[in-house]
Design a protein around this motif. Structure first.
Motif, PDB file in Angstrom:
ATOM      1  N   TRP A 169       0.836  -1.207   0.000  1.00  0.00           N
ATOM      2  CA  TRP A 169       0.000   0.000   0.000  1.00  0.00           C
ATOM      3  C   TRP A 169       0.870   1.255   0.000  1.00  0.00           C
ATOM      4  O   TRP A 169       0.613   2.194  -0.746  1.00  0.00           O
ATOM      5  N   ASP A 220       2.751   1.422  -3.444  1.00  0.00           N
ATOM      6  CA  ASP A 220       1.762   1.823  -4.463  1.00  0.00           C
ATOM      7  C   ASP A 220       2.331   1.693  -5.885  1.00  0.00           C
ATOM      8  O   ASP A 220       2.317   2.636  -6.677  1.00  0.00           O
ATOM      9  N   GLY A 248      -2.847   5.572  -5.812  1.00  0.00           N
ATOM     10  CA  GLY A 248      -3.016   6.891  -5.198  1.00  0.00           C
ATOM     11  C   GLY A 248      -3.261   7.970  -6.224  1.00  0.00           C
ATOM     12  O   GLY A 248      -3.927   8.975  -5.945  1.00  0.00           O
ATOM     13  N   ARG A 265      -4.754   9.097   0.572  1.00  0.00           N
ATOM     14  CA  ARG A 265      -3.499   9.466  -0.063  1.00  0.00           C
ATOM     15  C   ARG A 265      -2.372   9.546   0.967  1.00  0.00           C
ATOM     16  O   ARG A 265      -2.608   9.792   2.139  1.00  0.00           O
ATOM     17  N   ASN A 310       6.381   9.129  -5.923  1.00  0.00           N
ATOM     18  CA  ASN A 310       4.950   9.437  -5.873  1.00  0.00           C
ATOM     19  C   ASN A 310       4.460   9.879  -7.238  1.00  0.00           C
ATOM     20  O   ASN A 310       5.191  10.528  -7.995  1.00  0.00           O
TER      21      ASN A 310
END
Length: 443
Positions: A127, A130, A135, A144, A251
């Motif tokens: 998680w 990711d 996300g 998020r 990210n």
């Protein structure tokens, strides 16, 4: 047996364990249930392609087997006999690149080991990493891992601050402390390196005949997720572990983050920003991003340092600020030198912010990272006078009157600016410190 199963099993055998000829031959023989004469030459060709660099990905090894004439010939000749007798299921072991062999990083051989090392269960690790960029697709702040803040820059560009939430930030700090901080930086790097600072960044350029300053565009988002995963594989981590480590440190920014500022920035700027930040990248605001950027930039630092040495110049870097300086010989070729630097950066996937490129000769004020460098590192007179005026008005009128930007920690902000002057010029810093100590702060 399907062709993909044979290729996949052989690729797994080649990737597992220490990459020596004898071990590769042994593992391939175990996989096929027989010691084929063509396996040793195949192992030698595999080591010739992958043996000295970063551990390849599984798909790259499969592609190597597809394109290898010797293997294709053997597969065609013995198609009825080539069967997978045993699939090696043991986890891949640490295989650092030659340069990384002496770095004292923790050995983590599997995703399960990584989850234990981070104090997570496997589901939590997936998680946070990711890898499927869920996300990016989710709506809702609670699902998020980052808080977002958009800062407008000059000439219509933007800077996105991506601050990890507390639990992810703790994971990134652990990776920084136990892995990234143990990797030696390039000698030319001075930003975010212990024992180095802006003062050491500008020191080689003080009193030089000419100084060239260049700035990189979109520094942190230019480092893509694949580049970061490759870095962890260079350290020796197996593909699955490296991918997860890279996922924790990168990210992909959700598209709706830009909705609130779309009208202020303009449609073209928003489209470019969404495209740039949509792919996994180093988030500016994560504790791991500066160190990962420095390590990933190592090859470029080597190229730029070598180019500068050839031109008789000095080179240093502070994050996205590049500085070159030299004497009379360098001055004659400085413009052409700048074009060579821009070309090298472009080859490596970076772009120069040409609006900020400056060639500063002795007849003008030479400045780097806010410091004047003509004779000795010093604070610009205007910056010193402005800070002195603010401090003086804080004494006379109270600090609230000078906090025009509404900073929640205004005292710490001013004290940090005073400390910066003290580091660069102790005499001037002492004068500012005396004024600062006379300020009456509210309870």
């Amino acid at each position: 047996m399907q062709d993909s199963s044979l290729l996949g099993a052989l690729a797994q055998a080649l990737l597992a364990g220490e990459p020596t000829v004898e071990l590769l031959v042994y593992r391939c023989s175990c996989t096929l249930g027989k010691s084929w004469r063509w396996v040793r030459p195949l192992a030698l060709r595999y080591l010739g392609k992958f043996g000295t660099g970063t551990r390849p990905r599984h798909r790259d090894v499969v592609q190597f087997l597809r394109n290898d004439p010797g293997f294709q010939s053997a597969r065609s000749k013995y198609s009825d006999e080539l069967l997978v007798k045993e699939v090696l299921t043991a986890p891949q072991e640490m295989q650092p690149a030659a340069a990384a062999g002496t770095w004292d990083v923790p050995a983590i051989d599997s995703p399960g080991d990584l989850a234990k090392w981070l104090g997570l269960d496997p589901g939590e690790l997936r998680w946070f990493a990711d890898l499927k960029a869920l996300g990016y697709k989710r709506s809702g702040e609670q699902l998020r891992h980052y808080h977002y803040r958009i800062l407008a820059k000059r000439f219509g560009s933007v800077r996105l601050i991506e601050a990890p939430k507390p639990r992810l930030k703790d994971l990134q700090r652990q990776i920084l402390l136990w892995i990234l901080d143990r990797i030696p930086p390039h000698p030319a790097v001075h930003g975010f390196v212990k024992g180095r600072s802006i003062k050491t960044f500008v020191a080689p350029h003080v009193g030089q005949r000419v100084v060239l300053r260049m700035d990189l565009r979109d520094f942190f988002p230019t480092f893509g997720g694949v580049r970061i995963q490759n870095l962890f594989r260079t350290l020796g981590y197996p593909e699955a572990v490296a991918d997860l480590l890279g996922g924790v440190c990168t990210n992909a920014t959700p598209r709706d983050v830009w909705n609130e500022v779309a009208a202020d920035l303009g449609p073209v700027c928003v489209v470019e920003a969404r495209r740039l930040y949509a792919r996994p990248h180093l988030p500016q605001g994560a504790p791991t991003s500066p160190a990962l950027a420095n390590i990933s930039f190592y090859r470029l630092d080597c190229r730029l340092a070598a180019l500068a040495e050839f031109a008789g110049a000095s080179y240093t870097r502070y994050a996205d600020d590049l500085a070159f300086s030299g004497g009379e010989g360098f001055e004659k070729s400085v413009e052409r030198f700048g074009l060579h630097v821009a070309a090298i950066l472009l080859e490596e996937g970076f772009a120069v912010n040409h609006r900020k490129t400056r060639v500063m000769r002795q007849g003008v004020r030479q400045h780097l990272a806010g410091l004047v460098t003509n004779q000795r590192p010093n604070i610009a007179r205007r910056d010193f006078d402005q800070l002195k005026a603010v401090l003086t008005n804080c004494v006379r009128l109270g600090p609230v009157s000078q906090n025009r930007e509404g900073r929640p920690r205004f005292r710490a902000h001013l004290e940090g600016r005073v400390a910066f002057v003290e580091m660069v010029n102790p005499n001037k810093g002492k004068r500012l410190r005396e004024i600062f100590e006379r300020i009456q702060w509210p309870d």
